[in-house]
Structures are given as C-alpha cells and as structure tokens.
Write an enzyme that holds these catalytic residues in place. Structure first.
Site, PDB file in Angstrom:
ATOM      1  N   ASP A   9       0.856  -1.182   0.000  1.00 18.68           N
ATOM      2  CA  ASP A   9       0.000   0.000   0.000  1.00 18.68           C
ATOM      3  C   ASP A   9       0.901   1.243   0.000  1.00 18.68           C
ATOM      4  O   ASP A   9       2.088   1.165   0.349  1.00 18.68           O
ATOM      5  CB  ASP A   9      -0.886  -0.037   1.256  1.00 18.68           C
ATOM      6  N   THR A 122      -2.519   1.262  -4.539  1.00 19.59           N
ATOM      7  CA  THR A 122      -2.982   2.370  -3.710  1.00 19.59           C
ATOM      8  C   THR A 122      -4.344   2.897  -4.123  1.00 19.59           C
ATOM      9  O   THR A 122      -4.669   2.955  -5.309  1.00 19.59           O
ATOM     10  CB  THR A 122      -1.953   3.535  -3.729  1.00 19.59           C
ATOM     11  N   ASN A 123      -5.153   3.200  -3.104  1.00 19.21           N
ATOM     12  CA  ASN A 123      -6.343   4.002  -3.355  1.00 19.21           C
ATOM     13  C   ASN A 123      -5.870   5.437  -3.524  1.00 19.21           C
ATOM     14  O   ASN A 123      -5.417   6.065  -2.578  1.00 19.21           O
ATOM     15  CB  ASN A 123      -7.326   3.908  -2.176  1.00 19.21           C
ATOM     16  N   ASP A 184      -2.174  -0.665   5.821  1.00 15.68           N
ATOM     17  CA  ASP A 184      -2.400  -0.205   7.195  1.00 15.68           C
ATOM     18  C   ASP A 184      -3.875  -0.162   7.552  1.00 15.68           C
ATOM     19  O   ASP A 184      -4.232   0.251   8.651  1.00 15.68           O
ATOM     20  CB  ASP A 184      -1.756   1.174   7.406  1.00 15.68           C
ATOM     21  N   ASP A 334      38.380  14.984 -13.116  1.00 12.00           N
ATOM     22  CA  ASP A 334      39.574  14.709 -13.921  1.00 12.00           C
ATOM     23  C   ASP A 334      39.686  15.765 -15.031  1.00 12.00           C
ATOM     24  O   ASP A 334      39.612  16.955 -14.727  1.00 12.00           O
ATOM     25  CB  ASP A 334      39.493  13.259 -14.448  1.00 12.00           C
ATOM     26  N   TYR A 382      53.081   9.432 -16.955  1.00 11.83           N
ATOM     27  CA  TYR A 382      52.102   8.842 -17.885  1.00 11.83           C
ATOM     28  C   TYR A 382      51.641   9.888 -18.903  1.00 11.83           C
ATOM     29  O   TYR A 382      51.314   9.571 -20.033  1.00 11.83           O
ATOM     30  CB  TYR A 382      50.901   8.258 -17.126  1.00 11.83           C
ATOM     31  N   TYR A 465      45.352  15.381 -23.752  1.00  9.52           N
ATOM     32  CA  TYR A 465      46.659  15.550 -23.102  1.00  9.52           C
ATOM     33  C   TYR A 465      47.680  16.240 -24.000  1.00  9.52           C
ATOM     34  O   TYR A 465      48.792  16.507 -23.562  1.00  9.52           O
ATOM     35  CB  TYR A 465      47.233  14.175 -22.718  1.00  9.52           C
ATOM     36  N   HIS A 523      40.846   7.585  -7.360  1.00  3.90           N
ATOM     37  CA  HIS A 523      40.622   8.513  -8.471  1.00  3.90           C
ATOM     38  C   HIS A 523      39.195   8.496  -9.002  1.00  3.90           C
ATOM     39  O   HIS A 523      38.695   9.501  -9.483  1.00  3.90           O
ATOM     40  CB  HIS A 523      41.585   8.193  -9.617  1.00  3.90           C
TER      41      HIS A 523
END
Lengths: 554, 554
Positions: A9, A122-123, A184, A334, A382, A465, A523
């Site tokens: 519900d 659900t109502n 409920d 980055d 690198y 780069y 990283h």
C-alpha cells in the site's frame, strides 16, 4: 506454493504519515471528536464522494465541496460545531504531503533484488489541486522501483472492492497464496486474506518488516546501505546537439530545474555519472551528462588542436547556446574538472556555479610553461607517455576489457603505476592480462565502456593531453583573474595523481571556495564513493545553485 | 567598392540605454557633477581598471573595488563628497540591465537578408556578478542573428585600440571601405574612419537608420513586421526517449525553465511549431516539441490499437517519467489538442497547464457513441474516408510534395474539401496535380515534411483516426470529471472543421477556461498566424504556468 510477489500500500506503508494519522492530527488541532473526519470521509459508502474520488469518477477539486458538505452534515448529526476556519482542502493538503518511508522502500527493493515481483497498490485520486506536484513527485519517485503501480483512480476500482484484488492477481500473473500484501487498513486486507493472500497489517514499520522477513525468509531489517540508483543507458533520454560541421555532442538528460552539466574525465563516459544522475534529478535539477568530445556518441575528430581547452570551452558555450540554456552549473571530474574551471574563468556569465572532483584549479603560470612542471614531477610521467600520437592508443585499444578493468579500481585495489611508464614501456607492462573485477564496477559496467570505446577508440581522449603548450598560453591570458562565482572543490583522499595536497593554494584564486573531502576514495570518485559524493553535491547545489539565474525581459 | 558588411556596437546601439546615458541618470540621482562617472571610468587610460576589465584581464567583481577607489580619488581631486550609499556595483548593475533595441536589430536582420555580413562588436566584460544572467541572456539572444560576435574581453583588445579594427577586418575578410560601422562613442569610430570604414555615430536610432539606409540603399526604417524566428532542424538539440520495446519518442528541445510539451496534429511534425519554439524558449520556458507517435523520427508501429488516446496518453506519462519531469505544460493542435485535453482529464497531476489550438474539448457522451456523431456531420466525411486501412495511405503517400502543398494553405487559399470525400473517391480528386506554394510555407518547409514522411508514411498518422469506439469508451470513464487546472482554448476564426462554434460549451466542463481567438486564421494556426499565436501563448504561460510545480523534499 512459496510467496513470490509483494504488494505494498502507499499511504501508511510506503509513504508516511497514513491518512488515519493525518486525520487524527487534524482532529486534535481543530478540537473535533476522534474519528469525525474518517466518518465524513466514509459517508455514502461505495456511492459516496470519497469512494467516487478514489475510483476516479470525480477529481479532487470536485470532491472537496462534496466532502465539505458531508462534514457539515456529520457535524449537524452529532451536534458538533465546525470551527470557523474549517477547510477540507487544507486538511487534505497536509495529509497528502507525505514522505517516502525509506526502510519500507529498501525492503521492497531487497525483495525485488531477490526475484520477487513487487507492486504498489494504492487508493489514489486524480489530483487537480494547486499542490498536485507533490503527489506527482511521490509517485514518480516510487514508480521506477516497482514492477507494477496500480492506482484505484486509473482503473475505476478501489480497495476493498473484491474485484481489485482479482485485477492485481491478473496483473501479477500469480495465485493468491503466492502474494504477500501489506496495508495499514484492516478492511483493505480482509478480501485479500479471504482470497488466500498472506496479509500483514502495518501498524509500525519495524514490526511489519519483521513479519515480512518471516513470510519471505529474506533479511529486510538490516539491509546494508544500498548504492544509489544507477542509470540504465537503455532507459534514459539521449540528446544530440550539432556544434559545428563534423562535431556533435551527445548527452543523457534527466530531471527538471536548473541545468547541471556533468563533464567526465579520461578515459570515461557520461555513464561514469550513473550514480549521480538520478540523485541530482531527484533533488530538483535538470542533469545533462555529456559524452565529452572524443568519447562515446559525441564526435571524435582526429586533430589534436580540436581538443585544446580553448576549443573545448567554446564548444561547451555553443552547446548551451544551441540548447537555449543561458546558464548552467558545471561539475567536472579529472579532465572534466580542468574544463569546468576554465569555463568559470573564461565564461563566468554562463556558469551558475562550478564544482570539480579531484582536479584542482591551478592557474597558468606565465613564467613557467606547464610542460616544464609536468616534466619535473614523476607522477605525471604517464602524461609524457601519452604525448606521442599512436603509442598509448595502441596499448589502450588492444584489449578494451583489460584496459577498463585495469583503470577502474578502488583505492585499495589499484595496481597501475603512473610514474616510470615510459621507462617500463607502457601502462600495462607488468599488470595482469586478465585483471580481476573491481568491487566498484560490474561486468556489465565494464562492457558498457568497452562498447562505447569501440566507436572512436582512444585517439580523441588522448588528444586532451596533447595541447599542453596551447593550453598554457591560453591559460596565461586569464592568469590575472580570480574565480568569484560559487565554487566547490571535492578532494579524494587517496587519489595518487590528483592529490588533495595539490589543491591547497586554491583559495588564493578562489577566495570563497567551498570544499568537500572524501576519505578512502581513489581517483574514480563517482563510482567509488557515490553515496558520499551525492550528499556533498546535493547539499552544495541546494545552497549555491538553487536560485534561478536572474532573467530580465528584454 | 560597395559596402557589404555592417558592424554594430552593443550598448547604445543594439541595446539601450547606452552606458553614457545610464551614467548621466546615475549622476542625476546621486547629485554628482555631470561627467563624474565617466571620468572615473576612464581613469588610468589604457592601463586603468576599466580598460583592463574590457580586455578581460580582470573580471567584473575584481574591477568593482578598483573603480570604487577611482571614484573616491576623483571626488577628492575635485572636492566632491560621494553620497553615503554610493555603490559602483549598484550603478553598473542598473547600467547593465539593458534591453534590445528592436528597430536596430530588425535593420541588422534586413541587411543580413540582403546578403550583408553582420557583426556585433562590443567592449564587454567577464561578468561574474550575481546578475550575470542578464548579460548572458542578452548576448545569447542576439548571437544567432549575427554572422560574428566580437567581445573585447575574449580577445584582449578593446575599442578604440586600432588593433581591434584590424582584427575585425580579418574576421569579416573585408577591406575597410566595404564596412559600415555604427557606434555611439565618437572615439571608438575614429580609428575605423581613419582606416577607411564608413562610420555612423548613433545618437538616436531613427537618424542612424536613415544614414544606414543611405549608405546601403536598403530600406531599413519601415521594415515590415517580420515573421518570428523559425527553428532550423539542423541546428537544434534532438532528443530520443525509449518508451517501451519498439517505441521511442523523438523531440526537439530548446530553452530553460518550466517544461512545455508541444503536441502537433495530423499530418504534421515537431517542425510545425518552428515559429513557436524559439519564442517560448526566449520567454523562459523549456520547450519539448515532439514528433508524435507515428511521425518523423518517433516510432510508427503499424497496429491501430497503438494509437488509441489511452495508449498515447500513457506513453506521454512514460515520456515524462523517463525524462524525470514531474509536471509539464501541454500545448496541442488538432489531434495533439485531443491528446492534451485527455492528459488534463486523466493525468491532471502531471499537467502544469493545458492549451489547445483549434481542437475543442468535448467530453465523451455515454449515451451517443462518437462514431454516430461523426456520421451525422458531413464535415467529418474525411474521417470516414480515413477509416479503411490502406485507402487514404495510398492517396496521401502517392506524391508527398503534392499532399503537403495541398494541405498547408492559408484560410483564403484552401481548396481541399473535407465533406463528400468518399463520394468523390478521395481528397485530391479534383485538385491540382502541382499545387501552388502557399504563402504560409516555403519550398524548403514542404521538402522537410516530405523527407520526414518518407520514413513511416501515413499509416501511423491515419491510425489516430481509427480508434473512434475505443476512444469513446475510454472517454466515458472520465465523463463525470471537470478540468479544473489552468486551461486555454485558442480558436481560429476560419478553421472549417474545428470551428470556433464547436468550442462554445466548453465552459460547462472547464469553468475557469481562458480563451484566445485568432481572426483570419484557418486550420494551420502555428504557421498561418505565428506572431498572434506566440503573443497569446506567452501571455498565458506567463500568468498561468510560470510558477514552478510545488516540490517537497521527500
């Protein structure tokens, strides 16, 4: 037969408070007898206004005066005087302002993950009130987490009409004893129990979840903090913006509100923001997660000069122009971080606010070319390896799955070395041919990246780069400027290249800089610590990027 | 050599007021001597703060305290006391709040149309103030109308530095005597005149335009009211949303702000809104102009039932769900109008406001099937002709150019008859094989539609007409409801099918309905009367759809 479907519900189960407790609170506030509002609400039974509302025969705004009339009748019947300021729409407006019951939602998610079919039953009503956005948002947020959503007002049947339970079983394609149903309101459970469903009357969440654990045998009370929801590439809106002949940008778009552009780094994808996109959209922003130039479904021209920061920033401005977006928040990681800092420096009027993950802002130093700084720091070896066109392309493209499994690793799983790369003869020289899968990605995630890089490979990405001198010269033209628009720097404790240390002088150039710091994070911030990152970003967006840009009528 | 390029200054020429007149006003208000602010602004000459600001060496926020300091110095030098509340950022903030000078812009557009190269040349600054959205919007709005935009702060050169005029000539690829240059500051014209450009000192717009007319020989003062700007399909953002297996929706997106979904009719395209999209975006809305199901780049499944209003509306909800948009304004025309009324009736919580062009809202009558009503009215004969699958497809697909040239005609050019279509044996039986081009479209417009319909033809579009009974039954389930959310009905005086008359009872179902009416307008409202329609829509959006949907934190 074992239970294999769970029915939840909405009000009082997946969203709180329940209608009953909202009514009690209103009765207390208005000094009405306990049960008064519920009596008026039920008046007329299945032919009364509220039943008609729940079946969608009338809308909420049509129902309000009828309910007001019934309240008057009930008050006359029982000799009560309604207060002067009595207003059904006020009472119900408050009652409808519910919040998601997160432990219950987590339980529903856990069951679904275990293979259960889940359904929201659900109502509900056709909300045409001025506040109808609240209900719309509640339902929109819950819908993606369930296999089915059944709202009474769409099917002209409401609980406890026995027909609706048959409709549910048809929808679930299940027998009654395969279904557990949580509500409920006892009266709504009765016909379900009569049919043979397992029913749980929800009084408080903990007790209900304990019962649900017993019924299903699935642990639901201490569900480990789940990852944020991730985007599914096949399930989102994909946009394409023409930038110039031969160049278009691709982005994934989600949400409504101020625009937020997410700019990924090397070697990634819009998909790197998969855990951020739904969270930021939910927080009330319109997220545009780009494939940066050279990546995925965006164009990847071969020329190095197409990837200078000056060209890349100009193209981001064109991106906004073509989309008719005056200002956007820019968040980068980055290389995307480098880009967004330069957007703030060169196009502040287009930037509502700027945030960078990992990448610090370090202004170009007119007295020392950037290339000299790179050569002086072994950690950037690198980047020197990446300079010669074709070399790194060959290594990175050779086995895409290995490439991404080697890159995308948590801080405590990393094995790539970024220094001495040239001396070693490559990034992957002494690393496993078949790397293990890091806990921060799934095999499907890796395969998505593999597929994305099949189109254009690494030439475009590596070209980012290869503009060191050009970028330095351009940067120098802005070297006297400060960044005085709202800015956030998020450092990651264990990023070994973009270390928190590198960001320490940023306040010299960005005096009002805000900061976030993520512990035990390497990283790949967006995938390694998505929950922490989302919290930081949303808090910052709420305070520094919520106001709409000032718009004058020209 | 003849003049073939026109150079326009921004402040005081294309945007008003000029900096000079903003300064005079401030001096009056603050009881400062005339010329005081300009003196402070010029202080330091080419090395002073303002010159550095215009060259982009510092940002606006860095400049403010320097200018304040110079104002103090000037006041001391001349024995003036600055008022208590003296604030450079306030004065300059007001000065920067300029509006476009529309007659001047129209002149620039007229010259460009005549083949002139046009360029905006402005001393401008890097705006990082809280109000920077104003400048961003001004520049964004003007940029698409010029071949070039040159801002001093991007190129580190400002007027009257002679180098900037050389830069301009290089950019325009023109000799000085091919260029006419309009500026409101004499000193900025001087170096240009020295080079050999034709210069016009702008004191008032009319005089300047008269001079410009003389120089160019182009009529600029009584430029006929131009059409609104139209979208160029190759120049906009295209989005794609997966709805379900085999079905995706395509849309064009422009602008930022509350979402507005534009839903076209039969047999059209997102492109039918080409004159509305830029105007609504400019007004501060995020426009999503859809290819409706069956059309253009959206999917076109062959099955008739895929085009019932129930299915179409559900898919629009999914469209919003997938885009993470809780609520949108829905504006529809023709069949798109039918769709948006049903969105309001069945999903009011997802609809911020609803507007229909031409198509009235007529609720389903449970006592009379819609098909009977269609059969009873000869004007709907074409709808009966459309029922048999394959028949109308064959006629409409035979010669697409003829089809669209026959359909898209102004009210006084129309020759198609919608009644007696079956008796005649088709829509085009006694109409020209090669129809003339209506004044409401260009040949390129027609070719765009032709190309769009080559993909999926007319089967999907015609299927919208083939769900009469299914739509009636679905409509009946909502027949007790009223539409109580903000709603607008725009009638077109001379639409012979969707007549204004048909809308007369709408207030019974939509008591707070607002209305617009367009005289001398036939069926193709968006293209026949775009200026009038845009005015009506923007006024309505401003009042009824501007507030953001209520969003609670859940």
């Amino acid at each position: 037969m074992a239970v294999r479907a769970a029915l939840f519900d909405l009000y009082g189960v997946l969203a709180l408070p329940s209608l009953a407790s909202a009514f009690s609170r209103a009765e207390e506030e208005l000094a009405l007898p306990r049960g008064f509002l519920n009596e008026a609400f039920q008046k007329g039974g299945p032919d009364g206004p509220s039943a008609r509302l729940m079946r969608g025969e009338i809308t909420y705004s049509q129902w309000v005066p009828l309910m007001e009339e019934d309240c008057r009748k009930c008050s006359q019947d029982s000799g009560i005087r309604l207060p002067e300021n009595f207003s059904v729409s006020q009472i119900f407006g408050k009652a409808a302002a519910t919040k998601i019951n997160h432990p219950m939602l987590q339980a529903a998610l856990a069951l679904r993950k275990q293979g259960y079919t889940t359904c929201l039953l659900t109502n509900n009503w056709l909300d045409d009130s001025a506040q109808r956005g609240i209900l719309a948002q509640l339902v929109c947020q819950l819908r993606p987490h369930f296999d089915f959503l059944i709202e009474s007002c769409r099917i002209r049947m409401a609980k406890p009409d026995p027909r609706i339970y048959k409709f549910v079983l048809d929808t679930l394609n299940a027998s009654p004893n395969e279904v557990v149903f949580l509500d409920d309101i006892g009266a709504n459970l009765e016909p379900a129990r009569d049919l043979g469903m397992v029913t749980i009357l929800v009084r408080d969440t903990d007790t209900a979840l304990r019962e649900l654990e017993k019924v299903t045998g699935v642990q639901l009370l201490q569900v480990a903090t789940a990852l944020p929801i991730a985007c599914n590439p096949r399930d989102v809106s994909h946009g394409y913006v023409p930038i110039k002949p031969g160049v278009r940008m691709h982005f994934v778009e989600l949400g409504s509100g101020p625009a937020v552009c997410l700019c990924h780094g090397f070697p990634e994808s819009w998909f790197s923001w998969r855990y951020q996109i739904p969270a930021l959209a939910q927080a009330g922003f319109r997220v545009l997660a780009l494939d940066m130039k050279g990546y995925g479904e965006s164009s990847a021209p071969p020329e190095i000069e197409e990837y200078s920061l000056e060209v890349l920033c100009k193209e981001m401005v064109t991106f906004l122009d073509k989309l008719g977006i005056t200002q956007a928040v820019f968040i980068g990681h980055d290389w995307g971080g480098m880009l967004v800092w330069n957007m703030a420096l060169f196009y502040p009027e287009r930037v509502r606010a700027v945030a960078s993950l990992n990448t610090p802002f370090i202004p170009a130093d007119p007295s020392v070319p950037t290339m000299e700084k790179i050569k002086a720091n072994p950690i950037f070896d690198y980047q020197l390896y990446f300079q010669e066109p074709g070399v790194a392309e060959a290594e990175l493209e050779q086995n895409l799955s290995r490439t991404f499994k080697s890159f995308f690793r948590a801080s405590d799983e990393a094995f790539l070395s970024v220094s001495r790369v040239r001396e070693m003869g490559g990034l992957f020289v002494r690393t496993p041919e078949e790397p293990s899968l890091s806990h921060i990605v799934t095999e499907e995630d890796i395969q998505f990246y593999v597929q994305q890089f099949k189109k254009s490979g690494f030439r475009g990405p590596l070209n980012w780069y290869r503009n060191v001198d050009v970028n330095w010269k351009w940067g120098c033209t802005g070297s006297g400027r400060k960044i005085l628009i709202p800015a956030l720097m998020v450092t990651a404790e264990k990023d070994v290249v973009l270390t928190p240390e590198m960001s320490k002088h940023m306040e010299d150039w960005i005096p009002y800089l805000k900061r976030g710091h993520i512990m035990d994070c390497g990283h790949w911030t967006q995938m390694e610590k998505p929950t922490e990152l989302n919290r930081i970003l949303i808090e910052w967006l709420e305070t520094d990027a919520r106001d709409p840009p000032v718009v004058s009528k020209l």
